[in-house]
Design a protein around this motif. Structure first.
Motif, PDB file in Angstrom:
ATOM      1  N   SER A  63     -17.431 -25.166  20.837  1.00 15.05           N
ATOM      2  CA  SER A  63     -18.397 -25.758  19.908  1.00 15.05           C
ATOM      3  C   SER A  63     -18.104 -25.240  18.510  1.00 15.05           C
ATOM      4  O   SER A  63     -17.104 -24.553  18.285  1.00 15.05           O
ATOM      5  N   GLY A  64     -18.992 -25.541  17.572  1.00 14.89           N
ATOM      6  CA  GLY A  64     -18.802 -25.088  16.198  1.00 14.89           C
ATOM      7  C   GLY A  64     -18.643 -23.569  16.117  1.00 14.89           C
ATOM      8  O   GLY A  64     -17.848 -23.057  15.321  1.00 14.89           O
ATOM      9  N   THR A  65     -19.361 -22.863  16.955  1.00 15.05           N
ATOM     10  CA  THR A  65     -19.296 -21.394  16.941  1.00 15.05           C
ATOM     11  C   THR A  65     -17.875 -20.916  17.261  1.00 15.05           C
ATOM     12  O   THR A  65     -17.367 -19.973  16.636  1.00 15.05           O
ATOM     13  N   TRP A  68     -15.895 -21.235  14.141  1.00 18.68           N
ATOM     14  CA  TRP A  68     -16.057 -20.093  13.217  1.00 18.68           C
ATOM     15  C   TRP A  68     -15.118 -18.968  13.630  1.00 18.68           C
ATOM     16  O   TRP A  68     -14.420 -18.374  12.809  1.00 18.68           O
ATOM     17  N   PHE A  90     -27.584 -20.926   9.825  1.00 18.14           N
ATOM     18  CA  PHE A  90     -26.167 -21.039  10.206  1.00 18.14           C
ATOM     19  C   PHE A  90     -25.289 -20.181   9.301  1.00 18.14           C
ATOM     20  O   PHE A  90     -24.293 -19.614   9.766  1.00 18.14           O
ATOM     21  N   VAL A 139     -21.477 -22.522   4.057  1.00 16.32           N
ATOM     22  CA  VAL A 139     -21.881 -23.636   4.921  1.00 16.32           C
ATOM     23  C   VAL A 139     -22.113 -24.853   4.013  1.00 16.32           C
ATOM     24  O   VAL A 139     -22.961 -24.802   3.118  1.00 16.32           O
ATOM     25  N   ASN A 141     -23.249 -27.943   4.722  1.00 11.60           N
ATOM     26  CA  ASN A 141     -24.569 -28.552   4.940  1.00 11.60           C
ATOM     27  C   ASN A 141     -25.354 -27.636   5.879  1.00 11.60           C
ATOM     28  O   ASN A 141     -25.042 -27.548   7.063  1.00 11.60           O
ATOM     29  N   THR A 143     -27.817 -26.774   8.266  1.00 12.17           N
ATOM     30  CA  THR A 143     -28.602 -27.608   9.182  1.00 12.17           C
ATOM     31  C   THR A 143     -29.985 -27.032   9.452  1.00 12.17           C
ATOM     32  O   THR A 143     -30.870 -27.741   9.927  1.00 12.17           O
ATOM     33  N   ASP A 170     -17.940 -24.138   6.622  1.00 11.92           N
ATOM     34  CA  ASP A 170     -18.566 -24.743   7.794  1.00 11.92           C
ATOM     35  C   ASP A 170     -18.943 -26.172   7.424  1.00 11.92           C
ATOM     36  O   ASP A 170     -19.770 -26.399   6.545  1.00 11.92           O
ATOM     37  N   VAL A 172     -19.858 -28.336   9.894  1.00 14.62           N
ATOM     38  CA  VAL A 172     -20.302 -28.776  11.222  1.00 14.62           C
ATOM     39  C   VAL A 172     -21.248 -29.974  11.132  1.00 14.62           C
ATOM     40  O   VAL A 172     -21.109 -30.936  11.874  1.00 14.62           O
ATOM     41  N   SER A 173     -22.201 -29.929  10.208  1.00 13.56           N
ATOM     42  CA  SER A 173     -23.153 -31.058  10.148  1.00 13.56           C
ATOM     43  C   SER A 173     -22.907 -31.943   8.933  1.00 13.56           C
ATOM     44  O   SER A 173     -23.793 -32.654   8.487  1.00 13.56           O
ATOM     45  N   GLN A 195     -20.090 -32.925  18.045  1.00  9.98           N
ATOM     46  CA  GLN A 195     -21.366 -33.513  18.465  1.00  9.98           C
ATOM     47  C   GLN A 195     -22.302 -33.966  17.341  1.00  9.98           C
ATOM     48  O   GLN A 195     -23.474 -34.203  17.588  1.00  9.98           O
ATOM     49  N   LYS A 196     -21.783 -34.087  16.105  1.00 12.88           N
ATOM     50  CA  LYS A 196     -22.698 -34.486  15.029  1.00 12.88           C
ATOM     51  C   LYS A 196     -22.206 -35.770  14.386  1.00 12.88           C
ATOM     52  O   LYS A 196     -22.362 -36.845  14.961  1.00 12.88           O
TER      53      LYS A 196
HETATM   54  N1  PLP Z   1     -22.880 -24.579  11.779  1.00 12.12           N
HETATM   55  C1  PLP Z   1     -23.804 -25.504  11.563  1.00 12.12           C
HETATM   56  C2  PLP Z   1     -24.050 -25.959  10.150  1.00 12.12           C
HETATM   57  C3  PLP Z   1     -24.534 -26.037  12.617  1.00 12.12           C
HETATM   58  O1  PLP Z   1     -25.452 -26.989  12.386  1.00 12.12           O
HETATM   59  C4  PLP Z   1     -24.290 -25.558  13.928  1.00 12.12           C
HETATM   60  C5  PLP Z   1     -25.051 -26.084  15.059  1.00 12.12           C
HETATM   61  O2  PLP Z   1     -25.988 -26.819  14.934  1.00 12.12           O
HETATM   62  C6  PLP Z   1     -23.323 -24.585  14.093  1.00 12.12           C
HETATM   63  C7  PLP Z   1     -22.631 -24.127  13.008  1.00 12.12           C
HETATM   64  C8  PLP Z   1     -23.044 -24.026  15.421  1.00 12.12           C
HETATM   65  O3  PLP Z   1     -22.363 -24.968  16.141  1.00 12.12           O
HETATM   66  P1  PLP Z   1     -22.417 -25.024  17.720  1.00 12.12           P
HETATM   67  O4  PLP Z   1     -23.843 -25.069  18.119  1.00 12.12           O
HETATM   68  O5  PLP Z   1     -21.668 -26.298  18.000  1.00 12.12           O
HETATM   69  O6  PLP Z   1     -21.713 -23.819  18.218  1.00 12.12           O
END
Ligand code: PLP
Length: 399
Positions: A63-65, A68, A90, A139, A141, A143, A170, A172-173, A195-196
């Motif tokens: 996932s996004g984590t 990172w 985040f 980051v 955006n 979230t 980041d 991710v969103s 997933q976004k």
């Molecule tokens: N960074 C942002 C801006 C996010 O919105 C999220 C999850 O919502 C993450 C990182 C973490 O990503 P993940 O939950 O896919 O590990």
């Protein structure tokens, strides 16, 4: 419950039928020619989404984590100093990830609801004459708060300070929903998840790596094995991976890219901007505060709405999920209970947004807030009417 569920958390987002169907196929041989062609198509397509020619796209199951962590272990070594701009949950977790991996993290604390301050980054980097800071974490955006920061301005601040730190962003969103320009903004590593904005199920971390970050990874980095991007990049040249990739999700990714390119990235970004403005007009009609206080920084992908003192957003969210099949985002970290978040990203249109707002109005009233039913829907529909340049009656006129 009949009807379709409204998954309006700010990710994971609703997966379009076309993507679901594309994934519902026999599992591919990940060492076969068909898969190799798929990999090449995806990496090329994702480069278009990142708006890069210089960057290299890297995928990891996760996932996004995980993204990172990959960004950090491939570019930084234990004890390296990093500057983390923290304006929400985040940003906090991105910094925590760097710290857990052995970095010396220095935080620039920004009020939650405000954007990252390029001036503060400039000031800190300009004072770092010995160039002990190796990376800046931002980051794009946030979230948790519904705030979009200006990555181009962060890069300009770094350049003005003549500082060589890497810029790790980041996205991710934001990627696939908000204009993100990897090359133009001088990003060194961008991190995203499937997933976004990419409208896929969760399960894949997507990175874009610039030449400076690649070089840093060659010179050093941290001990790493699965998240080492070097063998991935090497095998990707032939269309393969050094591990078993998430093949079914990657079939869906091809369809996601088709959807984005058929609509056109510029139109995708404009749609998100338009839908977001409609949601904010609804929230103002309800006379509820939007957490992001600065009009320039409102997120096109989600809106965080602040509830009056004494109300618990968790209860409102639980009621909406149980009775309306409507999933809203919870308040995260120190915003727990205080805000709820409306996700308006991914595969979404005007009529769906109006449905979501109607559901939120019911839930707010059940929670004890007397917002006039229809007030937010009306404000939003009026905006859509104007922004879509449809004059009343036009749609029914004979041509
Ligand atoms: N960074 C942002 C801006 C996010 O919105 C999220 C999850 O919502 C993450 C990182 C973490 O990503 P993940 O939950 O896919 O590990």
């Amino acid at each position: 419950m009949p009807g379709r569920p409204f998954l309006q958390v700010p990710g994971p987002t609703n997966v379009p039928e076309r993507i679901l169907r594309a994934m519902a196929q026999p599992v591919l041989d990940h060492r076969g020619a068909e898969f190799a062609a798929l990999t090449r198509e995806l990496l090329d397509g994702l480069k278009r989404v990142f708006q890069t020619t210089a960057g290299t796209v890297v995928l990891f199951p996760g996932s996004g984590t995980a993204g990172w962590e990959a960004a950090i272990v491939n570019t930084l070594s234990s004890g390296d100093r990093v500057l983390a701009a923290v304006n929400g949950q985040f940003g906090t977790l991105f910094a925590q990830c760097a710290q857990a991996l052995g970095m010396e993290v220095e935080e620039i604390a920004i009020p939650w609801g405000a954007a990252v301050s390029p001036a503060a980054i400039h000031e800190r980097l300009a004072a770092d004459r010995a160039h002990t800071i190796k990376a800046v974490l931002v980051v794009h955006n946030e979230t948790s708060t519904g705030v979009t920061s200006d990555v181009a301005a962060v890069r300009a601040a770094m350049d003005a300070a003549r500082h060589p730190a890497l810029l790790l962003v980041d996205a991710v969103s934001s990627l696939g929903s908000i204009d993100f320009r990897f090359d133009e903004w001088g990003v060194d590593v961008a991190v995203c998840g499937s997933q976004k904005g990419l409208m896929l199920p969760p399960g894949t971390a997507i990175l874009c790596v610039g030449p400076g970050a690649l070089a840093a990874g060659e010179r050093g980095g941290s001990p790493r094995y699965f998240l080492d991007w070097r063998p991935v990049i090497a095998q990707n040249r032939d269309g393969f991976f050094p591990y078993t990739p998430a093949t079914s999700l990657l079939l869906g990714m091809r369809e996601a890219l088709h959807l984005l390119f058929e609509e056109g990235l510029a139109r995708v970004f404009a749609r998100h901007t338009r839908l977001a403005e409609g949601v904010r007009r609804a929230v103002r009609a309800w006379e509820l505060p939007i957490l992001c206080g600065d009009a320039q920084s409102h997120s096109p992908t989600l809106t965080a709405v602040v509830l009056p003192e004494g109300m618990d957003s968790g209860r409102l969210i639980a009621w909406a999920a149980a009775h309306l099949h409507l999933s809203l985002g919870a308040g995260l970290g120190k915003l727990r209970g205080r805000v709820f978040r409306i996700g308006h990203l991914g595969w979404l249109n005007e009529v769906e947004v109006l449905g979501v707002l109607g559901g939120v109005e019911i839930a707010l009233n059940v929670a004890g807030l007397q917002v006039p039913p229809g007030s937010g829907v009306s404000a939003c529909a009026s905006w859509f009417l104007r922004s879509m340049r449809v004059t009343a009656g036009e749609g029914a006129q004979k041509s």
